[in-house]
Enzyme design. Structure first.
Site, mmCIF file in Angstrom:
data_model
loop_
_atom_site.group_PDB
_atom_site.id
_atom_site.type_symbol
_atom_site.label_atom_id
_atom_site.label_comp_id
_atom_site.label_asym_id
_atom_site.label_seq_id
_atom_site.Cartn_x
_atom_site.Cartn_y
_atom_site.Cartn_z
ATOM 1 N N GLY A 118 114.005 72.670 47.705
ATOM 2 C CA GLY A 118 115.189 71.814 47.525
ATOM 3 C C GLY A 118 116.416 72.667 47.199
ATOM 4 O O GLY A 118 117.485 72.512 47.795
ATOM 5 N N HIS A 119 116.251 73.594 46.236
ATOM 6 C CA HIS A 119 117.373 74.480 45.889
ATOM 7 C C HIS A 119 117.793 75.318 47.102
ATOM 8 O O HIS A 119 118.970 75.528 47.347
ATOM 9 C CB HIS A 119 116.964 75.448 44.777
ATOM 10 C CG HIS A 119 116.675 74.812 43.458
ATOM 11 N ND1 HIS A 119 115.418 74.759 42.912
ATOM 12 C CD2 HIS A 119 117.501 74.216 42.565
ATOM 13 C CE1 HIS A 119 115.470 74.162 41.747
ATOM 14 N NE2 HIS A 119 116.718 73.817 41.500
ATOM 15 N N GLN A 138 122.177 70.955 27.367
ATOM 16 C CA GLN A 138 121.786 69.675 27.981
ATOM 17 C C GLN A 138 120.361 69.245 27.609
ATOM 18 O O GLN A 138 119.862 68.263 28.130
ATOM 19 C CB GLN A 138 121.966 69.734 29.500
ATOM 20 C CG GLN A 138 121.015 70.636 30.248
ATOM 21 C CD GLN A 138 121.445 70.841 31.702
ATOM 22 O OE1 GLN A 138 122.417 71.515 31.977
ATOM 23 N NE2 GLN A 138 120.724 70.254 32.641
ATOM 24 N N GLY A 176 122.428 68.497 44.483
ATOM 25 C CA GLY A 176 121.443 67.699 45.200
ATOM 26 C C GLY A 176 121.492 66.231 44.782
ATOM 27 O O GLY A 176 121.816 65.903 43.633
ATOM 28 N N LEU A 194 110.867 67.268 45.387
ATOM 29 C CA LEU A 194 110.672 68.585 44.780
ATOM 30 C C LEU A 194 111.506 68.672 43.507
ATOM 31 O O LEU A 194 112.650 68.239 43.467
ATOM 32 C CB LEU A 194 111.064 69.694 45.755
ATOM 33 C CG LEU A 194 110.281 69.769 47.061
ATOM 34 C CD1 LEU A 194 110.566 71.088 47.778
ATOM 35 C CD2 LEU A 194 108.777 69.611 46.851
HETATM 36 O O1 PAF Z 1 120.783 70.213 37.986
HETATM 37 C C1 PAF Z 1 120.676 71.246 37.291
HETATM 38 O O2 PAF Z 1 119.900 72.147 37.586
HETATM 39 C C2 PAF Z 1 121.527 71.398 36.046
HETATM 40 O O3 PAF Z 1 121.722 70.171 35.417
HETATM 41 C C3 PAF Z 1 122.865 72.088 36.306
HETATM 42 C C4 PAF Z 1 123.761 71.274 37.224
HETATM 43 C C5 PAF Z 1 122.634 73.472 36.917
HETATM 44 C C6 PAF Z 1 123.638 72.288 34.989
HETATM 45 O O4 PAF Z 1 122.912 73.067 34.087
#
Ligand code: PAF
Length: 279
Positions: free
Chosen positions: A32-33, A57, A144, A181
């Site tokens: 996915g990435h 977060q 995504g 994923l």
């Molecule tokens: O979606 C993520 O992987 C994270 O929330 C992000 C956008 C990289 C911020 O840390």
């Protein structure tokens, strides 16, 4: 491909006039990435992927310490898919002092669904994303749709704060059984991995019901919650929402009259998964 840790290195690596396309990630990369990175190539001359596990977060009881850190493998994958620079700042580079200034998204958008279950999540995401934007100074950034609410929150932040960045969204990549994923799929046991496809199945059933004309939103949501609970999940929510602002569609609104999305979050054992489908 260059691997850089500081903003100073990043600034030195950029040629004047080069347009950066940024893919912000927390590492533990999967297909996915990599699809985001390939998409970034179409939106800039220099593709930067950031890898930073953002403690801001995560709530204290969440999986910050446990979050899989697979840096070497991530770099190998990125080198194979057209990434030019991996920006992997240390915690001290991103947060050199306690982060007193933070970005709070409006509660109508960020206090519902994920925000209702994870109250500090979007403040942590918005704050780090703004910092990454300032550090990397991209012309475009790719996110995504798997994290649908995150995408909408960031989109509205970019708009309201007039950030000069083109926001690009990319479709969710799924296994052949439908499982979206996610880095957190790595927490699942073999049998849970098979069972995990039920989340997508529940959303697909709901989408089919809506497409066939049902508009009894609450009953549909309840049916999906019951399906997941009976299958051994602990659901946080299943919600049919307007794509534009994640508000609830009015009762009886004919399907097709406004674009909808169905979103769900549920726990399988100790692993919490999220998914969504645009209807
Ligand atoms: O979606 C993520 O992987 C994270 O929330 C992000 C956008 C990289 C911020 O840390």
């Amino acid at each position: 491909m260059h691997i850089l840790q500081t903003v100073a290195e990043l600034r030195a690596a950029r040629h004047p006039g080069q347009k950066i396309a940024l893919v912000p990630t927390m590492g533990n990369l999967h297909a996915g990435h990599l699809s985001l990175v390939r998409m970034a190539r179409e939106h800039g001359d220099l593709v930067v992927t950031s890898i930073f596990v953002n403690r801001l977060q995560f709530a204290p009881h969440e999986d910050f310490a446990q979050y899989p850190r697979t840096f070497e493998r991530d770099c190998e994958l990125l080198a194979g898919c057209g990434c030019d620079i991996v920006f992997a700042p240390s915690d001290a580079e991103v947060y050199p002092e306690p982060q007193g200034y933070t970005v709070h998204a409006p509660s109508e958008l960020a206090g519902i669904l994920e925000g209702a279950v994870r109250p500090a999540f979007f403040t942590g995401v918005c704050t780090v994303v703004v910092k990454l934007f300032n550090m990397v100074q991209p012309a475009a950034a790719v996110f995504g749709k798997k994290d649908y609410q995150q995408l909408l929150v960031i989109r509205s932040m970019v708009r309201q704060l007039a950030l000069p960045i083109e926001l690009v969204s990319a479709e969710t990549v799924r296994n052949s059984d439908g499982l979206a994923l996610s880095s957190r799929n790595g927490y699942l046991s073999g049998s849970q991995c098979t069972q995990a496809a039920q989340l997508h199945a529940a959303l697909s059933t709901l989408a089919t019901a809506v497409n066939s004309g049902r508009t009894d939103w609450q009953t549909l949501e309840q049916e999906a919650l019951e399906f997941l609970s009976a299958a051994g999940w602990q659901p946080d929510y299943v919600a049919i929402r307007r794509r534009i602002d994640l508000g609830a569609p009015a009762a009886g609104t004919p399907s097709g009259s406004e674009p909808l999305v169905v979103l769900a979050a549920a726990r399988l054992g100790s692993t919490r998964l999220i998914d969504n489908l645009e209807i």
